[in-house]
Write a protein that holds these residues in place. Structure first.
Motif, PDB file in Angstrom:
ATOM      1  N   SER A 114       0.840  -1.209   0.000  1.00 21.26           N
ATOM      2  CA  SER A 114       0.000   0.000   0.000  1.00 21.26           C
ATOM      3  C   SER A 114       0.871   1.255   0.000  1.00 21.26           C
ATOM      4  N   GLY A 115       2.010   1.208   0.701  1.00 20.18           N
ATOM      5  CA  GLY A 115       2.924   2.351   0.698  1.00 20.18           C
ATOM      6  C   GLY A 115       3.529   2.569  -0.679  1.00 20.18           C
ATOM      7  N   GLU A 116       3.864   1.472  -1.345  1.00 21.48           N
ATOM      8  CA  GLU A 116       4.412   1.584  -2.703  1.00 21.48           C
ATOM      9  C   GLU A 116       3.352   2.128  -3.666  1.00 21.48           C
ATOM     10  N   ARG A 117       2.132   1.625  -3.520  1.00 21.24           N
ATOM     11  CA  ARG A 117       1.039   2.080  -4.408  1.00 21.24           C
ATOM     12  C   ARG A 117       0.760   3.566  -4.234  1.00 21.24           C
ATOM     13  N   VAL A 118       0.719   4.034  -2.978  1.00 20.74           N
ATOM     14  CA  VAL A 118       0.360   5.442  -2.768  1.00 20.74           C
ATOM     15  C   VAL A 118       1.487   6.354  -3.251  1.00 20.74           C
ATOM     16  N   ALA A 119       2.731   5.910  -3.150  1.00 19.15           N
ATOM     17  CA  ALA A 119       3.843   6.724  -3.666  1.00 19.15           C
ATOM     18  C   ALA A 119       3.729   6.847  -5.183  1.00 19.15           C
ATOM     19  N   GLN A 120       3.395   5.749  -5.851  1.00 23.14           N
ATOM     20  CA  GLN A 120       3.221   5.798  -7.310  1.00 23.14           C
ATOM     21  C   GLN A 120       2.045   6.691  -7.698  1.00 23.14           C
ATOM     22  N   GLU A 121       1.016   6.673  -6.862  1.00 24.23           N
ATOM     23  CA  GLU A 121      -0.165   7.510  -7.089  1.00 24.23           C
ATOM     24  C   GLU A 121       0.223   8.998  -6.993  1.00 24.23           C
ATOM     25  N   LEU A 122       1.121   9.310  -6.064  1.00 23.93           N
ATOM     26  CA  LEU A 122       1.464  10.706  -5.782  1.00 23.93           C
ATOM     27  C   LEU A 122       2.519  11.284  -6.706  1.00 23.93           C
ATOM     28  N   LEU A 123       3.506  10.485  -7.047  1.00 25.68           N
ATOM     29  CA  LEU A 123       4.670  11.061  -7.749  1.00 25.68           C
ATOM     30  C   LEU A 123       4.290  11.863  -9.003  1.00 25.68           C
ATOM     31  N   PRO A 124       3.367  11.392  -9.832  1.00 23.64           N
ATOM     32  CA  PRO A 124       3.022  12.205 -11.015  1.00 23.64           C
ATOM     33  C   PRO A 124       2.289  13.495 -10.664  1.00 23.64           C
TER      34      PRO A 124
END
Ligand SMILES: Cc1cc2nc3c(=O)[nH]c(=O)nc-3n(C[C@H](O)[C@H](O)[C@H](O)COP(=O)(O)OP(=O)(O)OC[C@H]3O[C@@H](n4cnc5c(N)ncnc54)[C@H](O)[C@@H]3O)c2cc1C
Length: 496
Positions: A484-494
């Motif tokens: 979930s931490g990896e997913r939310v970081a990918q969600e945020l970076l763009p």
């Protein structure tokens, strides 16, 4: 039952992220909103919660060149991963402990941090304590780790049906299943009373729920449990019930050398003073195109915020403006299980010499499931028992001595009189923990996932959600938290 015990893309990029962690900086300024005397910080992203999900999100965002501040309510990192002090300078896992096949993301994280694993002790027979009688059974026969109870065939048929139903679930979005409404309109208790005829099968199905979710079968939606089964896998290996509940080839297969807490503690060390401890967040304000996060002793202004915890605990935070009703109501309908861990330390793991794994399942007493929690070299013996759902509530208001007596009484029934005289004992209740509210995971009653489930991961303006409860795979586990931490970081970076 297959041990009916509890719980049955970092790789090279982690190295890069680790290197970035060492060099990235946090900027500081003085926004007008800061309370007098409180430090006021700014960052690209503020992360609320320093459990595995929040720490992983922080690592990946810093690795992506963003500034991050983690606000953690406790004086330590790790959340539901905690080394419980044994009173002699050592610890034993008081929360999350086991790791197994397909839990790739926690495995990759641990490897990147230099934390090794070792097999959970699993040699010999298991103990089954039922209707006042103790029996031993091998776990390598035709029935695997299923205990020798009348109704085993009845149980096996029910388990096969659960497996077939779980195959129809897309992990993480169970509300999209064709039969979602039907499965979400009944508890596991309702379903199992229709699907089985024997007391033995019903007891073992209830024990499956108690030992995986620490709630009663009458508390939880059938749809929730089917998703839990479906999520016990990864992108290439569909989840199944055996992997969920077994020790061998299952979720309880291995442990971490030095204890599971080594993983969050080492990750937190890499993040350094980006983490602010003793900083419970009270309010999240979205204003002027950004967020202001107000915690005890510190305010942080940021572009976005990640709330990295269970929905139940997120519900303690005030949101301004208020969250959409579907999210706000979801957080009111996602209670935590009730669980404690009790451990007793002995000179030696004496049960091993008696041909026992240290794993037991019981229908009475405070403890319903046990494991051998001894260190890798077996230099001393540690028995660990779970006190789940009704059993832990029965210990409300009891003194530590009374809880200890109840725990040792269970161990003695399961493992004989040697178990009654440990060198020391310890226990960790999670239901009384302000910043956890229970464990191991939040679950839902009937009617919740089909109505409110889509709000689980959906950002609310500048507020994003992480935490194991939001994970597609291994929800409820450390692996799910990391995912979930990896997913939310990918969600945020763009978006930054
Ligand atoms: C007894 C027990 C046994 C378990 N066994 C296993 C196991 O064997 N294997 C396994 O994989 N998993 C196991 N789990 C589950 C595992 O611990 C969790 O899935 C995982 O640790 C959840 O991580 P998280 O980051 O999602 O949430 P958490 O660990 O709950 O992290 C949330 C963080 O937010 C902080 N916080 C809360 N509110 C605020 C606030 N307002 N402001 C600031 N900070 C706040 C909390 O202090 C916490 O540090 C077990 C859990 C328990 C309790």
């Amino acid at each position: 039952m297959p041990n009916l015990s509890r719980r049955r893309m970092l790789g090279g990029s982690a190295v890069a992220a680790g290197a970035a962690l060492a060099t990235a900086t946090v900027s500081s300024s003085s926004p007008a909103q800061a309370a007098p005397g409180d430090p006021a910080l700014t960052a690209d992203v503020v992360i609320v919660g320093g459990g595995l999900s929040g720490l992983t999100a922080a690592r990946d965002l810093v690795g992506g060149g963003k500034s991050v501040i983690v606000l953690e309510a406790r004086d330590r990192a790790g959340g539901r991963v905690y080394g419980m002090p044994l009173g002699d300078g050592t610890t034993s896992e008081g929360g999350a402990e086991f790791i197994g096949p397909t839990q790739d993301r926690i495995a990759a994280l641990a490897t990147s941090l230099g934390v090794q694993t070792f097999p959970t002790y699993n040699t010999g027979k298991n103990v089954y304590y039922r209707n006042g009688k103790r029996s031993l059974y091998a776990t390598d026969g035709l029935l695997g780790a299923v205990p020798p109870d009348w109704g085993i065939l009845d149980l096996e048929i029910a388990m096969l049906r659960i497996g077939d139903m779980a195959k129809k679930i897309t992990p993480g979005t169970p509300w999209t299943a064709a039969e979602a409404e039907e499965w979400d309109s009944q508890t596991v208790h309702t379903w199992s009373r229709g699907a089985t005829i024997s007391n033995g099968a019903r007891f073992l199905l209830d024990a499956f729920i108690s030992s995986t979710l620490s709630c009663r079968s009458k508390d939880v939606s059938m749809l929730y449990v089917l998703n839990y089964v479906a999520s016990a896998g990864n992108e290439t290996n569909p989840g199944n019930i055996d992997r969920l509940i077994n020790t061998k080839a299952g979720g309880q297969e291995s442990r971490f050398v030095g204890g599971s807490q080594e993983v969050p503690l080492r990750l937190a060390a890499q993040l350094g003073d980006r983490i602010k401890y003793n900083a419970p967040v009270r309010r999240i304000v979205q204003e002027n195109g950004g967020v202001r996060v107000e915690a005890d002793g510190v305010n942080v202004s940021a572009k976005r915020v990640v709330v990295a915890m269970s929905p139940a605990i997120a519900n303690k935070i005030e949101f301004l403006p208020g969250l959409p009703a579907s999210r706000a109501q979801l957080m009111q309908r996602f209670p935590m299980g009730s669980v404690a861990k009790f451990v007793a330390v002995y000179d030696t793991p004496f049960w091993r010499a008696e041909g026992l794994t240290g794993q037991a399942l019981a229908d009475s007493g405070a403890i319903d499931a046990t494991f051998d929690n001894s260190p890798p070299d077996g230099s001393r013996g540690i028995l660990m028992g779970f006190i789940n759902q009704t059993n832990i509530r029965r210990l409300d208001g009891k003194s530590p001595a009374e809880v200890t007596a109840a725990g040792l009484d269970s161990f003695t029934k399961m493992f004989g009189t040697k178990a009654s005289t440990p060198l020391r004992t310890a226990f960790q209740r999670w239901d009384n923990e302000t910043w956890s509210g229970g464990g191991p995971v939040g679950y839902t009653a009937p009617g919740v996932l089909t109505e409110f489930g889509p709000a689980l991961r959906e950002p609310c303006g500048l507020v994003h959600w992480a935490g194991t409860e939001t994970s597609t795979y291994w929800t409820g586990y450390m692996d799910g938290a990391v995912r979930s931490g990896e997913r939310v970081a990918q969600e945020l970076l763009p978006l930054l």
